[in-house]
Scaffold this motif. Structure first.
Motif, PDB file in Angstrom:
ATOM      1  N   TYR A 167      18.545 -17.194  -0.771  1.00  0.00           N
ATOM      2  CA  TYR A 167      17.241 -17.758  -1.128  1.00  0.00           C
ATOM      3  C   TYR A 167      17.087 -17.897  -2.631  1.00  0.00           C
ATOM      4  N   GLU A 168      17.853 -17.129  -3.404  1.00  0.00           N
ATOM      5  CA  GLU A 168      17.784 -17.298  -4.862  1.00  0.00           C
ATOM      6  C   GLU A 168      18.323 -18.685  -5.258  1.00  0.00           C
ATOM      7  N   GLY A 169      19.475 -19.054  -4.662  1.00  0.00           N
ATOM      8  CA  GLY A 169      20.046 -20.355  -4.980  1.00  0.00           C
ATOM      9  C   GLY A 169      19.161 -21.498  -4.536  1.00  0.00           C
ATOM     10  N   TYR A 170      18.647 -21.402  -3.302  1.00  0.00           N
ATOM     11  CA  TYR A 170      17.758 -22.467  -2.829  1.00  0.00           C
ATOM     12  C   TYR A 170      16.537 -22.591  -3.725  1.00  0.00           C
ATOM     13  N   THR A 171      15.922 -21.489  -4.078  1.00  0.00           N
ATOM     14  CA  THR A 171      14.700 -21.525  -4.880  1.00  0.00           C
ATOM     15  C   THR A 171      14.969 -22.111  -6.258  1.00  0.00           C
ATOM     16  N   ASP A 172      16.134 -21.823  -6.829  1.00  0.00           N
ATOM     17  CA  ASP A 172      16.523 -22.431  -8.100  1.00  0.00           C
ATOM     18  C   ASP A 172      16.567 -23.943  -7.953  1.00  0.00           C
ATOM     19  N   ARG A 195      15.586 -11.848   8.467  1.00  0.00           N
ATOM     20  CA  ARG A 195      16.245 -12.447   7.307  1.00  0.00           C
ATOM     21  C   ARG A 195      15.578 -13.763   6.900  1.00  0.00           C
ATOM     22  N   VAL A 196      15.060 -14.482   7.879  1.00  0.00           N
ATOM     23  CA  VAL A 196      14.325 -15.706   7.577  1.00  0.00           C
ATOM     24  C   VAL A 196      12.991 -15.374   6.918  1.00  0.00           C
ATOM     25  N   LEU A 197      12.307 -14.347   7.417  1.00  0.00           N
ATOM     26  CA  LEU A 197      11.045 -13.926   6.813  1.00  0.00           C
ATOM     27  C   LEU A 197      11.263 -13.465   5.377  1.00  0.00           C
ATOM     28  N   ASP A 198      12.378 -12.771   5.126  1.00  0.00           N
ATOM     29  CA  ASP A 198      12.689 -12.338   3.764  1.00  0.00           C
ATOM     30  C   ASP A 198      12.896 -13.545   2.842  1.00  0.00           C
ATOM     31  N   ALA A 199      13.554 -14.569   3.362  1.00  0.00           N
ATOM     32  CA  ALA A 199      13.753 -15.781   2.566  1.00  0.00           C
ATOM     33  C   ALA A 199      12.417 -16.448   2.250  1.00  0.00           C
ATOM     34  N   LEU A 200      11.527 -16.504   3.232  1.00  0.00           N
ATOM     35  CA  LEU A 200      10.208 -17.097   3.005  1.00  0.00           C
ATOM     36  C   LEU A 200       9.427 -16.308   1.954  1.00  0.00           C
ATOM     37  N   LYS A 201       9.464 -14.989   2.050  1.00  0.00           N
ATOM     38  CA  LYS A 201       8.705 -14.166   1.107  1.00  0.00           C
ATOM     39  C   LYS A 201       9.246 -14.310  -0.320  1.00  0.00           C
ATOM     40  N   TRP A 248      10.784 -16.994  -1.544  1.00  0.00           N
ATOM     41  CA  TRP A 248      10.400 -18.324  -2.030  1.00  0.00           C
ATOM     42  C   TRP A 248       8.906 -18.382  -2.366  1.00  0.00           C
ATOM     43  N   ILE A 249       8.088 -17.768  -1.551  1.00  0.00           N
ATOM     44  CA  ILE A 249       6.643 -17.744  -1.829  1.00  0.00           C
ATOM     45  C   ILE A 249       6.375 -17.103  -3.186  1.00  0.00           C
ATOM     46  N   LYS A 250       7.106 -16.070  -3.509  1.00  0.00           N
ATOM     47  CA  LYS A 250       6.882 -15.343  -4.763  1.00  0.00           C
ATOM     48  C   LYS A 250       7.470 -16.064  -5.970  1.00  0.00           C
ATOM     49  N   SER A 288       1.410 -20.384  16.732  1.00  0.00           N
ATOM     50  CA  SER A 288       0.217 -19.863  16.064  1.00  0.00           C
ATOM     51  C   SER A 288       0.482 -18.496  15.445  1.00  0.00           C
ATOM     52  N   ALA A 289       1.397 -17.698  16.045  1.00  0.00           N
ATOM     53  CA  ALA A 289       1.744 -16.395  15.461  1.00  0.00           C
ATOM     54  C   ALA A 289       2.447 -16.575  14.122  1.00  0.00           C
ATOM     55  N   VAL A 290       3.344 -17.553  14.042  1.00  0.00           N
ATOM     56  CA  VAL A 290       4.008 -17.845  12.768  1.00  0.00           C
ATOM     57  C   VAL A 290       2.987 -18.300  11.734  1.00  0.00           C
ATOM     58  N   ASN A 291       2.078 -19.195  12.134  1.00  0.00           N
ATOM     59  CA  ASN A 291       1.058 -19.651  11.193  1.00  0.00           C
ATOM     60  C   ASN A 291       0.201 -18.503  10.695  1.00  0.00           C
ATOM     61  N   ALA A 292      -0.162 -17.583  11.583  1.00  0.00           N
ATOM     62  CA  ALA A 292      -0.969 -16.428  11.169  1.00  0.00           C
ATOM     63  C   ALA A 292      -0.205 -15.583  10.150  1.00  0.00           C
ATOM     64  N   TRP A 293       1.088 -15.381  10.376  1.00  0.00           N
ATOM     65  CA  TRP A 293       1.906 -14.614   9.423  1.00  0.00           C
ATOM     66  C   TRP A 293       1.957 -15.326   8.076  1.00  0.00           C
ATOM     67  N   LEU A 294       2.146 -16.637   8.098  1.00  0.00           N
ATOM     68  CA  LEU A 294       2.202 -17.397   6.848  1.00  0.00           C
ATOM     69  C   LEU A 294       0.870 -17.355   6.112  1.00  0.00           C
ATOM     70  N   HIS A 295      -0.233 -17.476   6.861  1.00  0.00           N
ATOM     71  CA  HIS A 295      -1.554 -17.415   6.219  1.00  0.00           C
ATOM     72  C   HIS A 295      -1.788 -16.075   5.540  1.00  0.00           C
ATOM     73  N   ARG A 296      -1.179 -15.010   6.051  1.00  0.00           N
ATOM     74  CA  ARG A 296      -1.324 -13.695   5.416  1.00  0.00           C
ATOM     75  C   ARG A 296      -0.533 -13.596   4.113  1.00  0.00           C
ATOM     76  N   HIS A 297       0.487 -14.438   3.976  1.00  0.00           N
ATOM     77  CA  HIS A 297       1.371 -14.314   2.815  1.00  0.00           C
ATOM     78  C   HIS A 297       1.184 -15.416   1.774  1.00  0.00           C
ATOM     79  N   THR A 298       0.491 -16.485   2.137  1.00  0.00           N
ATOM     80  CA  THR A 298       0.306 -17.574   1.189  1.00  0.00           C
ATOM     81  C   THR A 298      -0.921 -18.388   1.562  1.00  0.00           C
ATOM     82  N   ASN A 299      -1.484 -19.042   0.544  1.00  0.00           N
ATOM     83  CA  ASN A 299      -2.601 -19.961   0.772  1.00  0.00           C
ATOM     84  C   ASN A 299      -2.128 -21.402   0.880  1.00  0.00           C
ATOM     85  N   LEU A 300      -0.829 -21.617   0.804  1.00  0.00           N
ATOM     86  CA  LEU A 300      -0.309 -22.978   0.857  1.00  0.00           C
ATOM     87  C   LEU A 300      -0.519 -23.598   2.243  1.00  0.00           C
TER      88      LEU A 300
END
Length: 441
Positions: free
Chosen positions: A197-202, A246-252, A254-256, A288-300
């Motif tokens: 995720y470091e490479g992708y985010t770069d 591992r996917v959730l870690d990548a999302l977190k 990138w969000i940061k 909807s569970a994924v969306n709820a998790w994303l809403h907790r971690h970002t306002n995007l």
């Protein structure tokens, strides 16, 4: 995730043939190197409707309505244009050839044709910035090996990919929404057993900066991971299965660490590693569970670049397919999804593969719109972004309903007729029926 109906552009030979077809087809774009104007595009809807964000739409894949029998193409394009939806196209693969075969040498003919198609069918255009020319991946300049389409650019070419994105943005000034890459393809670190995720985010940050330099109003989203399940503990789980940690870690990450993202992009299927659990309709709670998790971690705003509510080669009858997909779109609308792009399942030699949006336009009587296309269009029209959801009094529990001020969509989730009550009115529903009901004022 498993391979589904989809995937890449095929062999180099197929790509060459496709290129010849695209050059000959009636929708050919401007000459390579010339910008294509969208000023002539007009929508049939009234101004208020045309200015709203429809949320729902689809992605053009290898085969679409860019070549075929003239009358079949006219039929399909007219059907698509009837109600405005989002339309997404990749820059390489999925019907588009290599846009930069050698450094500084461009070929946009096939991409021009696809963007022109979207304009002529009144779509709101979205571009997915995937995939990358071979020379950015260590390949030979001037050669396109479609077997390597899933390889990510090398770090030393991240800026080259960003520069290509900027050139594309300048070429299509009416396109204001860009997705960076597809499913983190090529970014998995085999040594660390996790996503790079470091490479992708770069790479994402470079693309974001390059696009904003072209037009600050352009909106850029990522990281577009596939939300597959995994047989290991996860912070996101339910009776529908789980999402690979591992996917959730990548999302977190990138969000940061992203620099100014405008929306967040994911992709997933409701099917778990154990199948559709607890059943076809219960599995939809994953969305909807994924969306709820994303809403907790970002306002995007949340985009689903792909979503799958049906197993590959399910053999489902059409009424069940429509019922399950309608129920899935209800989940998206309720959980504040900003965009949901259906993966178009057109195939070259099939009249209408499972879940197709139109019949094969290469056939004389083809191009006929499917019920799936009409379903997407109705959701786009009835539940554009920001539409207030108005509660619906519905029974029995096997009937699902979603309402706004003027309309209700109801779904019978049973393979048997049901006598339902919708807002205190008796309604007889056929097995797996999807029905739109006007709300009296």
């Amino acid at each position: 995730m498993r391979v589904r109906f989809r995937r890449w552009a095929g062999t180099a030979a197929c790509a060459a043939i496709l290129g010849l077809i695209l050059i000959a087809c009636s929708l050919g774009g401007g000459a390579s190197g010339q910008a294509v104007s969208g000023a002539e595009v007009t929508a049939t809807e009234d101004a208020a409707t045309a200015s709203t964000w429809p949320v729902f739409g689809f992605t053009h894949t290898q085969y679409t309505v860019d070549y075929g029998q003239r009358q079949a193409l006219r039929t399909a394009r007219n059907a698509i244009a009837e109600k405005r939806v989002l339309q997404n196209q990749h820059i390489m693969g999925f019907g588009a050839l290599n846009p930069e075969p050698r450094p500084g040498e461009y070929d946009f003919a096939s991409l021009d044709a696809r963007i022109d198609l979207i304009r002529k069918t009144h779509g709101i255009p979205v571009i997915t910035l995937c995939c990358a020319p071979d020379w950015m991946k260590g390949g030979t300049p001037g050669r396109t090996d479609w077997n390597h389409i899933e390889v990510a650019p090398l770090p030393e070419h991240y800026q080259d990919f960003a520069d290509l994105a900027a050139r594309i943005a300048r070429r299509y000034p009416d396109v204001t929404h860009f997705i960076v890459w597809n499913e983190l393809k090529g970014f998995f670190d085999e040594d660390k057993h996790r996503w790079n995720y470091e490479g992708y985010t770069d790479m994402y940050n470079r693309v974001h900066q390059a696009l904003k330099a072209v037009n600050p109003k352009i909106e850029v989203g990522g990281p577009y991971p596939a939300l597959g399940g995994f047989d290991a503990p996860s912070e996101l789980h339910g009776d529908w299965g789980n999402v690979d940690q591992r996917v959730l870690d990548a999302l977190k990450y990138w969000i940061k660490h992203n620099k100014g993202a405008d929306f967040i992009v994911v992709d997933g299927t409701s099917e778990s590693d154990k199948g559709m659990v607890p059943d076809e309709f219960g599995a939809l709670k994953k969305f909807s569970a994924v969306n709820a998790w994303l809403h907790r971690h970002t306002n995007l705003p949340i985009w689903w670049a792909e979503w799958y509510a049906e197993p590959a080669r399910s053999g489902w009858p059409e009424n069940k397919r429509l019922a399950v997909h309608a129920a899935a779109m209800m989940e998206f609308a309720r959980s504040r999804t900003a965009a949901a792009l259906y993966w178009s399942r057109q195939e070259e030699r099939q009249e209408c593969p499972e879940g197709c949006l139109w019949t094969n336009p290469r056939e004389a009587d083809g191009g006929r719109p499917s019920a799936m296309l009409r379903l997407i269009q109705e959701f786009a029209r009835s539940f554009p972004r920001g539409t207030p959801i108005v509660p619906v009094d519905v029974s029995p529990a096997s009937v699902r309903a979603l309402g706004q001020a003027d309309r209700i969509v109801v779904v019978n989730t049973q393979n048997e007729s049901v006598k339902a009550t919708i807002d205190r009115k008796a309604v007889d529903l056929a097995p797996y029926e999807v029905r739109w009901i006007s709300r009296g004022r």
